[in-house]
Design an enzyme around this catalytic site. Structure first.
Site, PDB file in Angstrom:
ATOM      1  N   PRO A 230       8.301  -3.858  -4.894  1.00  0.00           N
ATOM      2  CA  PRO A 230       7.938  -5.251  -5.177  1.00  0.00           C
ATOM      3  C   PRO A 230       8.495  -6.188  -4.125  1.00  0.00           C
ATOM      4  O   PRO A 230       9.646  -6.053  -3.688  1.00  0.00           O
ATOM      5  CB  PRO A 230       8.592  -5.500  -6.546  1.00  0.00           C
ATOM      6  CG  PRO A 230       8.719  -4.153  -7.164  1.00  0.00           C
ATOM      7  CD  PRO A 230       8.974  -3.216  -6.031  1.00  0.00           C
ATOM      8  N   GLU A 231       7.661  -7.125  -3.707  1.00  0.00           N
ATOM      9  CA  GLU A 231       8.074  -8.120  -2.728  1.00  0.00           C
ATOM     10  C   GLU A 231       8.314  -9.447  -3.447  1.00  0.00           C
ATOM     11  O   GLU A 231       8.258  -9.514  -4.674  1.00  0.00           O
ATOM     12  CB  GLU A 231       7.023  -8.230  -1.631  1.00  0.00           C
ATOM     13  CG  GLU A 231       6.789  -6.906  -0.892  1.00  0.00           C
ATOM     14  CD  GLU A 231       5.754  -6.987   0.216  1.00  0.00           C
ATOM     15  OE1 GLU A 231       5.500  -8.108   0.707  1.00  0.00           O
ATOM     16  OE2 GLU A 231       5.202  -5.942   0.602  1.00  0.00           O
TER      17      GLU A 231
END
Length: 283
Positions: free
Chosen positions: A2-3
């Protein structure tokens, strides 16, 4: 992994259940994730009120009335899922804990927060809130790309004389925090910058133009609930939708979406990561 948009989406989903509410009980169902969980974590969380739920880069930060902050990193496959009562929102009944449900928080108001992580690359720690900037995971992070400290002159200064490709420079968390592979590819495409160009060789006006483009890409992704390629889910369990707006990421061989451009989207590997771009219109 996840960014920033995915983590911010999770934070916003957790806000009604956590911020301003007391953790009635906590359960750590295993002693470790990527690293050992902090000593007596469940005991230190139980009965504590969450004063604020923040995000720093790709980390969730829950500031507690005890003077400690719970640091959460989702890793490759971690999810923070909410069940039970949510003020003005959805209601999912509490299910029996599953194999990969590693930490469970029962909140004041009836919500349950479950940290599920099949690959166990996620992490949790407790740290004094007043000393948070000294934590080894946070101490070397650059400015937030949506914050005031990330501006045109700052990026020009950080790129000056840098001999690394611009893609690698933007992924360097010491330069800007929270950017990951997906959104750097998308931002460089929108700015028509070749990801192979040396950061220090890009003219200052083009570097300055990158800043609003990065902000726009991230803001649009947050509004879409992030990108769900493999593991990301919102706190309700729903998918994010920004992957439907990708221009180049994971589009190898597709026609370039720039009007009038005859190029196709190519894939190369930079520092062990896939880069997607159009060699015709990104220069």
């Amino acid at each position: 992994m996840p960014e920033l948009p995915e983590v911010e989406t999770v934070r916003r989903g957790l806000l009604p259940a956590m911020e301003g509410r007391t953790i009635l009980s906590a359960e750590a169902r295993r002693p470790d994730l990527r690293w050992p969980l902090p000593a007596r974590m469940a005991e230190r969380l139980a009965g504590k009120r969450v004063l604020a739920l923040r995000r720093r880069s790709k980390y969730l930060l829950a500031d507690l009335a005890s003077g400690e902050t719970l640091i959460v990193h989702l890793g490759m496959s971690g999810r923070m899922l909410v069940s039970g009562a949510m003020p003005g929102g959805f209601h999912h009944a509490h299910a029996a804990p599953e194999k990969h449900d590693h930490v469970i928080l029962d909140m004041e108001g009836g919500a349950r927060i479950t940290f599920n992580d099949a690959r166990r690359f996620g992490a949790m720690d407790l740290w004094p809130t007043a000393e948070l900037d000294s934590h080894w995971l946070l101490s070397r992070l650059g400015p937030e790309p949506l914050g005031n400290a990330f501006h045109e002159d700052y990026l020009v200064q950080r790129f000056h004389g840098r001999n690394t490709p611009v893609k690698s420079a933007l992924l360097d968390q010491r330069i800007v925090a929270g950017l990951g592979n997906i959104y750097v590819c998308e931002a460089l495409f929108r700015a028509h910058v070749d990801p192979r160009r040396k950061a220090g060789r890009i003219a200052a006006p083009r570097v300055r133009a990158l800043v609003p483009v990065i902000r726009d890409v991230l803001s649009e992704a947050i509004e879409a609930g992030g990108s769900s390629l493999r593991d990301h889910r919102q706190t309700s369990g729903e998918l994010g939708y920004f992957q439907h707006s990708f221009h180049v990421y994971d589009r190898e061989g597709a026609p370039c979406p720039t009007p009038g451009c005859p190029g196709t989207v190519a894939r190369i590997v930079q520092s062990g990561r896939s880069t997607f771009f159009c060699a015709k219109c990104q220069r």
